[in-house]
Design an enzyme around this catalytic site. Structure first.
Site, PDB file in Angstrom:
ATOM      1  N   PRO A 156      25.905  29.385 -26.584  1.00  0.00           N
ATOM      2  CA  PRO A 156      26.648  29.522 -27.835  1.00  0.00           C
ATOM      3  C   PRO A 156      25.986  30.549 -28.752  1.00  0.00           C
ATOM      4  O   PRO A 156      24.772  30.518 -28.955  1.00  0.00           O
ATOM      5  CB  PRO A 156      26.581  28.111 -28.427  1.00  0.00           C
ATOM      6  CG  PRO A 156      26.415  27.211 -27.242  1.00  0.00           C
ATOM      7  CD  PRO A 156      25.560  27.994 -26.285  1.00  0.00           C
ATOM      8  N   GLU A 157      26.779  31.469 -29.273  1.00  0.00           N
ATOM      9  CA  GLU A 157      26.284  32.494 -30.183  1.00  0.00           C
ATOM     10  C   GLU A 157      26.800  32.182 -31.587  1.00  0.00           C
ATOM     11  O   GLU A 157      27.305  31.095 -31.845  1.00  0.00           O
ATOM     12  CB  GLU A 157      26.706  33.869 -29.672  1.00  0.00           C
ATOM     13  CG  GLU A 157      26.177  34.145 -28.255  1.00  0.00           C
ATOM     14  CD  GLU A 157      26.579  35.499 -27.702  1.00  0.00           C
ATOM     15  OE1 GLU A 157      26.937  36.400 -28.491  1.00  0.00           O
ATOM     16  OE2 GLU A 157      26.546  35.664 -26.467  1.00  0.00           O
ATOM     17  N   LYS A 165      21.576  30.910 -35.143  1.00  0.00           N
ATOM     18  CA  LYS A 165      22.264  30.001 -34.225  1.00  0.00           C
ATOM     19  C   LYS A 165      21.851  28.549 -34.446  1.00  0.00           C
ATOM     20  O   LYS A 165      22.092  27.696 -33.587  1.00  0.00           O
ATOM     21  CB  LYS A 165      21.986  30.406 -32.776  1.00  0.00           C
ATOM     22  CG  LYS A 165      22.464  31.813 -32.427  1.00  0.00           C
ATOM     23  CD  LYS A 165      22.096  32.170 -30.989  1.00  0.00           C
ATOM     24  CE  LYS A 165      22.420  33.625 -30.692  1.00  0.00           C
ATOM     25  NZ  LYS A 165      22.034  34.006 -29.310  1.00  0.00           N
ATOM     26  N   HIS A 210      25.901  13.273 -20.044  1.00  0.00           N
ATOM     27  CA  HIS A 210      25.184  14.337 -20.741  1.00  0.00           C
ATOM     28  C   HIS A 210      25.248  14.205 -22.263  1.00  0.00           C
ATOM     29  O   HIS A 210      24.936  15.162 -22.972  1.00  0.00           O
ATOM     30  CB  HIS A 210      25.722  15.696 -20.305  1.00  0.00           C
ATOM     31  CG  HIS A 210      25.572  15.951 -18.836  1.00  0.00           C
ATOM     32  ND1 HIS A 210      24.351  15.980 -18.202  1.00  0.00           N
ATOM     33  CD2 HIS A 210      26.505  16.169 -17.867  1.00  0.00           C
ATOM     34  CE1 HIS A 210      24.527  16.220 -16.911  1.00  0.00           C
ATOM     35  NE2 HIS A 210      25.818  16.336 -16.680  1.00  0.00           N
ATOM     36  N   ARG A 243      22.480  20.985 -19.718  1.00  0.00           N
ATOM     37  CA  ARG A 243      21.231  21.628 -19.291  1.00  0.00           C
ATOM     38  C   ARG A 243      20.028  21.210 -20.135  1.00  0.00           C
ATOM     39  O   ARG A 243      18.898  21.575 -19.827  1.00  0.00           O
ATOM     40  CB  ARG A 243      21.397  23.154 -19.312  1.00  0.00           C
ATOM     41  CG  ARG A 243      22.464  23.637 -18.334  1.00  0.00           C
ATOM     42  CD  ARG A 243      22.613  25.141 -18.329  1.00  0.00           C
ATOM     43  NE  ARG A 243      21.432  25.809 -17.804  1.00  0.00           N
ATOM     44  CZ  ARG A 243      21.324  27.126 -17.664  1.00  0.00           C
ATOM     45  NH1 ARG A 243      22.352  27.907 -18.005  1.00  0.00           N
ATOM     46  NH2 ARG A 243      20.237  27.669 -17.189  1.00  0.00           N
ATOM     47  N   LYS A 303      13.253  53.552 -32.999  1.00  0.00           N
ATOM     48  CA  LYS A 303      13.240  52.521 -31.958  1.00  0.00           C
ATOM     49  C   LYS A 303      13.542  53.142 -30.599  1.00  0.00           C
ATOM     50  O   LYS A 303      14.674  53.546 -30.321  1.00  0.00           O
ATOM     51  CB  LYS A 303      14.273  51.438 -32.283  1.00  0.00           C
ATOM     52  CG  LYS A 303      14.070  50.159 -31.498  1.00  0.00           C
ATOM     53  CD  LYS A 303      12.790  49.440 -31.937  1.00  0.00           C
ATOM     54  CE  LYS A 303      12.626  48.137 -31.193  1.00  0.00           C
ATOM     55  NZ  LYS A 303      11.363  47.470 -31.550  1.00  0.00           N
ATOM     56  N   ARG A 327      19.772  40.179 -18.385  1.00  0.00           N
ATOM     57  CA  ARG A 327      21.003  39.706 -18.999  1.00  0.00           C
ATOM     58  C   ARG A 327      22.173  40.547 -18.501  1.00  0.00           C
ATOM     59  O   ARG A 327      22.072  41.763 -18.383  1.00  0.00           O
ATOM     60  CB  ARG A 327      20.929  39.792 -20.539  1.00  0.00           C
ATOM     61  CG  ARG A 327      19.773  39.046 -21.162  1.00  0.00           C
ATOM     62  CD  ARG A 327      19.840  37.543 -20.918  1.00  0.00           C
ATOM     63  NE  ARG A 327      21.008  36.935 -21.524  1.00  0.00           N
ATOM     64  CZ  ARG A 327      21.058  36.532 -22.797  1.00  0.00           C
ATOM     65  NH1 ARG A 327      20.022  36.699 -23.601  1.00  0.00           N
ATOM     66  NH2 ARG A 327      22.148  35.952 -23.266  1.00  0.00           N
TER      67      ARG A 327
END
Length: 269
Positions: free
Chosen positions: A2-3, A57, A90, A109, A150, A259
């Site tokens: 989840p973002e 988050k 869960h 998880r 950067k 990713r």
């Protein structure tokens, strides 16, 4: 994982059922999450919820003498349910409320967290965070300054919480596509105009996802048990080999820093 849109969707969903309502007690069925559930949560008894906020988050439940910090981890979700509904495999944490409902935390998880702190400023998970992407602080001047020297690719830099919070893998990929910027571009190579466009589309993509209840790819559910519908609007994420919705070129799927990354080699330069 989840973002920001999924966490904000959860916040908006649970807030009306919690604020001004008393937590009668907590039920912790499995406290072995990413970090052990804080002892203070086990001892909750007859305490009102004053507010439900979000930072990055993390969901923040304000109580009279401290804060509950909730992180959904990789597969967590929060639902408002009748206290009579039996828990399933869960379902690890319940807050039993005085209105006959429970806030139920489900996490297959078990990579989420339920933590306690007296003051938000003192907790290490909230230290050293960058600005909220939907705030005025996150603007083209700020992004250009942070990118100027950067020497790293722009996509992992966008996902660094020290730069800006809550822009995870899905929304970094989608925002870079909307801005026409290749994810491998060095952050320092972005022009002023590109920084302006990237800030603009990050805000638009996040707001649109919040409107759609976030993105459900596997586990995430809104507080009413419905999935997030932004998955139906994804332009590149998860669409490897499918035609770009703009030019028809097959979407590329690769790995960046372990990713998954998706982009269009024609539309993104």
């Amino acid at each position: 994982m989840p973002e920001l849109p999924e966490v904000e969707t959860s916040r908006r969903g649970i807030e009306p059922h919690l604020v001004g309502v008393t937590i009668l007690h907590a039920i912790v069925r499995n406290g072995r999450l990413r970090w052990p559930v804080s002892e203070e949560i086990y001892r909750l008894s007859d305490v009102p919820v004053l507010s439900v906020r979000r930072r990055a988050k993390y969901l923040l439940l304000e109580l009279p003498d401290g804060w509950i910090i909730v992180h959904l981890g990789m597969s967590g979700s929060l639902r408002i349910l009748s206290e009579e509904l039996p828990a399933e495999k869960h379902d690890h944490v319940d807050l039993v409320m005085s209105n006959g409902k429970v806030l139920r935390y489900t996490d297959p998880r078990r990579f989420g967290a339920w933590l306690w702190t007296k003051t938000l400023e003192d907790h290490p998970v909230l230290a050293h965070l960058g600005p909220e992407p939907l705030s005025d602080e996150f603007n083209a001047d700020y992004l250009q300054q942070k990118c100027a020297k950067k020497k790293t690719a722009i996509k992992p830099w966008l996902m660094d919480n020290k730069l800006v919070v809550g822009v995870g893998n899905i929304y970094a990929s989608e925002s870079l596509f909307s801005a026409g910027i290749h994810p491998d571009r060095l952050a320092s190579s972005l022009s002023r105009e590109e920084c302006e466009q990237l800030v603009k589309v990050i805000k638009l993509v996040l707001l649109r996802s919040i409107e759609q209840g976030g993105t459900t790819l596997k586990d995430f559910l809104q507080s009413d048990g419905k999935p997030g519908y932004f998955a139906q609007e994804l332009q590149v994420y998860g669409r490897k080999g499918e035609p770009c919705r703009i030019c028809g070129t097959p979407v590329v799927g690769t790995k960046h820093a372990q990713r998954a990354t998706f982009y269009c080699r024609q539309c993104q330069k």
